[in-house]
Design an enzyme around this catalytic site. Structure first.
Site, short mmCIF file in Angstrom:
data_model
loop_
_atom_site.label_atom_id
_atom_site.label_comp_id
_atom_site.label_asym_id
_atom_site.label_seq_id
_atom_site.Cartn_x
_atom_site.Cartn_y
_atom_site.Cartn_z
N ARG A 16 0.84 -1.22 0.00
CA ARG A 16 0.00 0.00 0.00
C ARG A 16 0.86 1.26 0.00
NH1 ARG A 16 -3.29 -0.50 5.13
NH2 ARG A 16 -1.35 -1.49 5.71
N ASN B 89 -6.13 -2.75 2.36
CA ASN B 89 -6.13 -4.21 2.46
C ASN B 89 -7.57 -4.70 2.57
OD1 ASN B 89 -3.35 -4.34 2.48
ND2 ASN B 89 -3.18 -4.57 4.69
#
Length: 93
Positions: A20, A38
């Site tokens: 990320r 996520n």
């Protein structure tokens, strides 16, 4: 240039490897807004909004594998209309 938004789901070893954060860095480098987060199934969802060419470059970067510590098995994408306007590219929890 057209302003577009694309949602991508990245599958593979993409959680717990800085995916990320690397995606956020690359998206900001491309001048995009949106987020990376996520999902419970182990994948990462990415919303990228901006110039079509820049969004496509980010999607290609995702398909190429993202950060070295990750392993991308597949990337699914679809155009979308976000439920709000994003002013930055953030990491969502």
């Amino acid at each position: 240039m057209a302003h577009v938004c694309t949602k991508a789901w990245v599958h593979g070893r993409v959680q717990g490897v800085g995916f990320r954060y690397s995606t956020q860095h690359e998206a900001k480098r491309q001048g995009l807004t949106g987020y990376a987060r996520n999902l419970d199934d182990g994948s990462v969802e990415v919303l990228a909004c901006g110039e079509a060419e820049s969004v496509n470059r980010l999607i290609e970067w995702l398909k190429a594998g993202g950060p070295r510590s990750a392993r991308v098995d597949r990337v699914l994408t679809e155009p979308c209309q976000p439920d709000r306007e994003w002013d930055d590219f953030s990491i969502r929890y």
